[in-house]
Design a protein around this motif. Structure first.
Motif, mmCIF file in Angstrom:
data_model
loop_
_atom_site.group_PDB
_atom_site.id
_atom_site.type_symbol
_atom_site.label_atom_id
_atom_site.label_comp_id
_atom_site.label_asym_id
_atom_site.label_seq_id
_atom_site.Cartn_x
_atom_site.Cartn_y
_atom_site.Cartn_z
ATOM 1 N N THR A 1 0.826 -1.203 0.000
ATOM 2 C CA THR A 1 0.000 0.000 0.000
ATOM 3 C C THR A 1 0.859 1.251 0.000
ATOM 4 O O THR A 1 0.608 2.202 -0.760
ATOM 5 C CB THR A 1 -0.933 0.004 1.228
ATOM 6 N N LEU A 2 1.899 1.261 0.833
ATOM 7 C CA LEU A 2 2.794 2.414 0.875
ATOM 8 C C LEU A 2 3.526 2.591 -0.455
ATOM 9 O O LEU A 2 3.706 3.710 -0.935
ATOM 10 C CB LEU A 2 3.794 2.259 2.022
ATOM 11 N N ASP A 3 3.944 1.486 -1.047
ATOM 12 C CA ASP A 3 4.624 1.560 -2.343
ATOM 13 C C ASP A 3 3.685 2.116 -3.417
ATOM 14 O O ASP A 3 4.100 2.912 -4.276
ATOM 15 C CB ASP A 3 5.128 0.177 -2.757
ATOM 16 N N ARG A 4 2.435 1.710 -3.380
ATOM 17 C CA ARG A 4 1.474 2.214 -4.366
ATOM 18 C C ARG A 4 1.198 3.706 -4.161
ATOM 19 O O ARG A 4 1.071 4.450 -5.135
ATOM 20 C CB ARG A 4 0.174 1.409 -4.300
ATOM 21 N N ILE A 5 1.071 4.119 -2.933
ATOM 22 C CA ILE A 5 0.835 5.543 -2.658
ATOM 23 C C ILE A 5 1.994 6.387 -3.174
ATOM 24 O O ILE A 5 1.806 7.459 -3.760
ATOM 25 C CB ILE A 5 0.615 5.767 -1.152
ATOM 26 N N ARG A 6 3.221 5.894 -2.969
ATOM 27 C CA ARG A 6 4.417 6.636 -3.412
ATOM 28 C C ARG A 6 4.785 6.335 -4.864
ATOM 29 O O ARG A 6 5.687 6.962 -5.419
ATOM 30 C CB ARG A 6 5.608 6.266 -2.512
ATOM 31 N N TYR A 7 4.084 5.390 -5.457
ATOM 32 C CA TYR A 7 4.403 4.869 -6.781
ATOM 33 C C TYR A 7 5.865 4.406 -6.847
ATOM 34 O O TYR A 7 6.622 4.741 -7.745
ATOM 35 C CB TYR A 7 4.122 5.876 -7.892
ATOM 36 N N LYS A 8 6.227 3.616 -5.871
ATOM 37 C CA LYS A 8 7.528 2.962 -5.868
ATOM 38 C C LYS A 8 7.333 1.593 -6.495
ATOM 39 O O LYS A 8 6.927 0.636 -5.842
ATOM 40 C CB LYS A 8 8.061 2.814 -4.436
ATOM 41 N N ILE A 9 7.622 1.502 -7.789
ATOM 42 C CA ILE A 9 7.277 0.287 -8.523
ATOM 43 C C ILE A 9 8.181 -0.874 -8.106
ATOM 44 O O ILE A 9 9.326 -0.674 -7.717
ATOM 45 C CB ILE A 9 7.361 0.504 -10.047
ATOM 46 N N PRO A 10 7.661 -2.101 -8.150
ATOM 47 C CA PRO A 10 8.468 -3.278 -7.792
ATOM 48 C C PRO A 10 9.585 -3.514 -8.800
ATOM 49 O O PRO A 10 9.620 -2.912 -9.874
ATOM 50 C CB PRO A 10 7.440 -4.414 -7.798
ATOM 51 N N LEU A 11 10.474 -4.417 -8.454
ATOM 52 C CA LEU A 11 11.618 -4.708 -9.317
ATOM 53 C C LEU A 11 11.193 -5.315 -10.643
ATOM 54 O O LEU A 11 11.897 -5.206 -11.645
ATOM 55 C CB LEU A 11 12.588 -5.658 -8.601
ATOM 56 N N ARG A 12 10.047 -5.948 -10.665
ATOM 57 C CA ARG A 12 9.535 -6.583 -11.887
ATOM 58 C C ARG A 12 8.021 -6.647 -11.794
ATOM 59 O O ARG A 12 7.460 -6.578 -10.696
ATOM 60 C CB ARG A 12 10.140 -7.978 -12.041
ATOM 61 N N PRO A 13 7.337 -6.784 -12.913
ATOM 62 C CA PRO A 13 5.869 -6.879 -12.854
ATOM 63 C C PRO A 13 5.417 -8.195 -12.243
ATOM 64 O O PRO A 13 6.045 -9.235 -12.444
ATOM 65 C CB PRO A 13 5.449 -6.777 -14.322
#
Length: 343
Positions: free
Chosen positions: A8-20
């Motif tokens: 959730t925090l990554d999505r709010i900050r748009y910190k995308i994962p290392l891969r899809p």
């Protein structure tokens, strides 16, 4: 719980994962139906099956047990190798999903699906038999028996089955009937999406206030019927995930600065090209025939697209929370101002 908070925090900050985490492979864009709302003939693409050699080359580049959807702009179950493709993915540890129109080409297809090991099948229907007012969407009197046979034939705790509908103007009763139908026959989820008018501007859909009202009633019907209702703009999943999504959805991806689609998803065309979305066959970020998915996912071209996606996508709002006003016609002095969703 910790994983949910981190994502959730990554999505709010748009910190995308290392891969899809979600990879959709266009195994075919041929279809045995011709729905007026479908855009496959507007995209400037060849209508053909993906070759087996391209398919295996693509899947061999997926090394992290991704969730794979074997569906493009066509009906996947008409591909002659579809069940071999499912098996190939499952042997490599992937979760496999398929979206179908339910119009099977032979009677044995139901048993083939039930024995395939596919993890989830989604059937696209916009109305149910006996009460159709949707004329532009997915509707066929021949599909209901097939859908019901798949639901009835699956083993407990095995394959998931969901229905997927698009919302058309003045057709909300059709949606309500789809929800009741899904619950009655034993489906797990009904997913609802907005109608895309990029190539078909004559198609009509509810405005933002109408859409929200329809959701509230649809959600009430789903809860009373005992079926999960996923609607990207309002609520998805269940339990804590659903609670946090409804609470924070307007803050996801820096409050709408980025498209929800581009966070952990990649689309692979039948030629092996990686694009950000099924609607963008010519926005090629790289090819899995000669590069890795990790490299393509983080390359400068893909990052530039994410930062400037509106330059390519215009007013598309299929994967945003609020509706985006359509661009005004040249002769119109002022653009139409659609009301935004109430928090």
């Amino acid at each position: 719980m910790i994983g949910l908070i981190k994502e959730t925090l990554d999505r709010i900050r748009y910190k995308i994962p290392l891969r899809p985490r979600q990879v959709q492979i266009e195994i075919t864009n041929r279809c045995n139906m011709d729905c007026p709302m479908c855009q496959r003939e507007d995209l400037g693409i060849e209508l053909e099956h993906m070759s087996w050699s391209h398919f295996t080359a693509v899947v061999d580049k997926l090394e992290h047990r991704e969730n794979i959807t074997l569906t493009g702009w066509g009906e996947p179950f008409i591909h002659p190798d579809v069940f071999t493709m499912i098996a190939y993915c499952k042997e490599r540890g992937h979760q496999v999903m398929i979206t179908s129109n339910g119009l099977f080409t032979k009677p044995s297809m139901v048993n083939d699906i039930l024995n395939s090991g596919v993890d989830s099948v989604t059937f696209s229907i916009d109305s149910v038999n006996g009460n159709e007012t949707v004329v532009e969407g997915h509707t066929s009197n021949k599909v209901y028996e097939n859908i019901e046979a798949v639901v009835k034939g699956r083993k407990p705790g095995s394959m998931g089955v969901r229905l997927q509908a698009t919302l058309h103007m003045d057709c909300e009763n059709d949606l309500y009937d789809v929800i009741r139908y899904g619950a009655r026959i034993g489906c797990d989820i009904v997913n609802v999406g907005r109608l895309d008018r990029q190539f078909r501007p004559n198609l009509k859909r509810p405005d933002a206030r109408e859409e929200r009202f329809i959701f509230l009633k649809a959600d009430e019907i789903a809860r009373a019927s005992g079926i999960q209702l996923d609607w990207l703009q309002y609520s998805v999943s269940n339990g804590l995930t659903r609670f946090f999504y409804r609470l924070l959805k307007k803050k996801l991806h820096r409050s709408g600065q980025y498209c929800l689609k581009t966070f952990d998803y990649a689309y692979v065309t039948r030629e092996g090209n990686v694009t950000p979305c099924c609607l963008l066959p010519n926005s090629k970020m790289g090819s899995l025939l000669n590069d890795s998915l990790d490299n393509i996912w983080k390359n400068g071209k893909f990052n530039h697209f994410r930062e400037n996606y509106r330059d390519t996508c215009g007013t598309c709002d299929l994967w945003t929370i609020d509706q985006v006003p359509a661009e005004p016609a040249p002769a119109t002095p002022k653009p139409v101002q659609y009301p935004v969703l109430v928090k």
